[in-house]
Scaffold this motif. Structure first.
Motif, mmCIF file in Angstrom:
data_model
loop_
_atom_site.group_PDB
_atom_site.id
_atom_site.type_symbol
_atom_site.label_atom_id
_atom_site.label_comp_id
_atom_site.label_asym_id
_atom_site.label_seq_id
_atom_site.Cartn_x
_atom_site.Cartn_y
_atom_site.Cartn_z
ATOM 1 N N TYR A 1 29.609 11.403 7.639
ATOM 2 C CA TYR A 1 31.027 11.406 7.250
ATOM 3 C C TYR A 1 31.856 10.585 8.221
ATOM 4 O O TYR A 1 32.693 9.773 7.820
ATOM 5 C CB TYR A 1 31.542 12.846 7.197
ATOM 6 N N TRP A 2 31.626 10.799 9.523
ATOM 7 C CA TRP A 2 32.429 10.074 10.506
ATOM 8 C C TRP A 2 32.125 8.581 10.493
ATOM 9 O O TRP A 2 33.025 7.762 10.697
ATOM 10 C CB TRP A 2 32.195 10.651 11.904
ATOM 11 N N GLU A 3 30.867 8.233 10.247
ATOM 12 C CA GLU A 3 30.544 6.804 10.131
ATOM 13 C C GLU A 3 31.271 6.196 8.941
ATOM 14 O O GLU A 3 31.848 5.103 9.032
ATOM 15 C CB GLU A 3 29.033 6.618 9.975
ATOM 16 N N ASN A 4 31.253 6.920 7.815
ATOM 17 C CA ASN A 4 31.962 6.447 6.631
ATOM 18 C C ASN A 4 33.462 6.435 6.866
ATOM 19 O O ASN A 4 34.184 5.543 6.409
ATOM 20 C CB ASN A 4 31.621 7.353 5.438
ATOM 21 N N LEU A 5 33.924 7.461 7.628
ATOM 22 C CA LEU A 5 35.349 7.551 7.917
ATOM 23 C C LEU A 5 35.810 6.362 8.751
ATOM 24 O O LEU A 5 36.888 5.804 8.527
ATOM 25 C CB LEU A 5 35.642 8.854 8.658
ATOM 26 N N ASN B 1 36.190 3.614 6.496
ATOM 27 C CA ASN B 1 37.422 3.809 5.720
ATOM 28 C C ASN B 1 38.655 3.528 6.570
ATOM 29 O O ASN B 1 39.658 3.001 6.067
ATOM 30 C CB ASN B 1 37.484 5.240 5.180
ATOM 31 N N PHE B 2 38.590 3.896 7.853
ATOM 32 C CA PHE B 2 39.702 3.604 8.751
ATOM 33 C C PHE B 2 39.975 2.100 8.795
ATOM 34 O O PHE B 2 41.120 1.658 8.738
ATOM 35 C CB PHE B 2 39.384 4.098 10.164
ATOM 36 N N ALA B 3 38.892 1.334 8.896
ATOM 37 C CA ALA B 3 39.038 -0.124 8.978
ATOM 38 C C ALA B 3 39.640 -0.674 7.687
ATOM 39 O O ALA B 3 40.534 -1.536 7.717
ATOM 40 C CB ALA B 3 37.685 -0.768 9.245
#
Length: 383
Positions: free
Chosen positions: A152-156, A159-161
């Motif tokens: 999730y955090w990797e995907n997040l 998504n942040f970028a």
């Protein structure tokens, strides 16, 4: 004599060994069953070592002491087994809780919950031979959650970028329209940009506040200008409303007189032109004040129309009466012309004939005039 002394020594040694065994039993009974098992195990091993060092006299009482000592030790082991069983149940319950938490998307709350389960797990202690298997099940649930959290955090971060790039673009778009005076159209554009901003998601704590401040600054810049514009517009519309209200009152005063002159009609038309020149006083009041003005104008011009229709009917009646009179006169003139033509036959003398011809010519000219006048009246009536 010597035999008696040997027997006395033997009795003395037996009694001493019995007392040592009883002391070891009492010591075993004093062991805290709730202490750490390592402490208990060491105490039991020490007592057993001491127990084995005592001579065995093969007496019934010794057998009873052995049974009693083993019973005390068995109770400690039984309590240990009960503790294992209880720990197994407690750890199984923690495993079930961990499985439920492992599928949660409430990452912060679930992480805290997992940490709390871990603290409980460590506090429970060993569950015996089942401990390794229980740990593997518990740790598997924890790992499932943390693997999901990591993904999730990797995907997040990705998504942040994406959100960062999207919001930077939205800020530039907001800058391009912040100075627009197309108030309604630009308001819709800003609403669309705001929807896109929300849909873009978070760009991360590091950037989010700064991005929002930059974006909202452009929004606020436009909305502040729009507020100033509409405040001024509302003031102007209030004045226009008062101006139109005054026109309604003027028109109502004229209409109330029920007098329809050219001058008053021109005044009413002038009021209508003034109305158009004033402009709108706003959607909320324009229809209402226009209905009032239109009602007064309709009242006046309907009265004017009725008056004109009445005058027109009177005119038609006058024209019809005039036509009827001229038709009667025409018939008389034709009859007279016929008599004059008949009288021509009996005239003697050129002078009398010439005079009669002049009279006939005058009569014919007058008849033609009457016919032309009747034709004009008929034409007017036909319109």
């Amino acid at each position: 004599m010597n035999n008696n002394n040997d027997e006395m020594y033997e009795v003395s040694d037996y009694d001493e060994d019995i007392q040592q065994r009883e002391a070891l039993i009492a010591e075993a009974e004093q062991i805290d069953g709730d202490a750490e098992w390592d402490v208990i195990a060491r105490a039991i091993a020490d007592l057993r070592r001491k127990w084995k060092q005592i001579s065995y006299w093969d007496s019934v009482y010794e057998d009873q002491l052995v049974e009693k000592f083993d019973g005390v030790v068995d109770k400690l082991y039984s309590k240990r087994r009960e503790g294992f069983q209880n720990n197994q149940e407690l750890k199984k319950a923690l495993i079930e809780q961990a499985k439920k938490i492992s599928v949660s998307n409430e990452w912060n709350q679930a992480t805290d919950a997992m940490a709390d389960l871990m603290r409980q797990w460590k506090a429970i202690g060993t569950a015996g031979k089942e401990d390794d298997a229980l740990w593997e099940a518990f740790n598997a649930a924890r790992q499932t959650f943390f693997d999901r959290k990591h993904a999730y955090w990797e995907n997040l971060q990705s998504n942040f970028a994406n959100a960062l790039q999207a919001k930077q673009s939205l800020i530039e778009q907001a800058k391009e329209i912040a100075d627009s005076t197309q108030w309604q159209q630009t308001s819709e554009k800003f609403k669309s940009l705001m929807d896109q901003w929300k849909a873009a998601g978070s760009a991360g704590r590091e950037h989010e506040d700064r991005l929002w401040d930059a974006f909202n600054e452009q929004r606020q810049k436009f909305y502040d200008r729009r507020s100033v514009y509409y405040d001024q517009l509302h003031k102007e519309q209030d004045q226009k409303y008062l101006d139109k209200k005054a026109l309604v009152e003027k028109a109502a005063a004229i209409a109330a007189e029920k007098t329809y002159t050219k001058e008053l009609t021109e005044q009413m038309k002038s009021l209508s032109n003034e109305w158009k020149a004033i402009g709108s006083c706003g959607k909320e009041r324009e229809d209402q004040i226009w209905d009032e003005f239109r009602s007064v104008m309709d009242d006046y011009f309907n009265g004017l129309k009725q008056l004109n229709e009445q005058k027109h009917q009177e005119w038609r009646q006058r024209m019809q009466d005039a036509r009827n009179r001229k038709q009667d006169l025409l018939q008389k003139q034709k009859w007279q012309l016929k008599r004059m033509q008949e009288e021509m036959v009996g005239l003697l003398g050129q002078r009398a004939i010439d005079e009669m011809n002049e009279d006939i010519a005058d009569k014919e000219e007058f008849i033609q005039q009457l016919e032309a006048e009747i034709a004009d009246i008929e034409k007017s009536l036909a319109k």
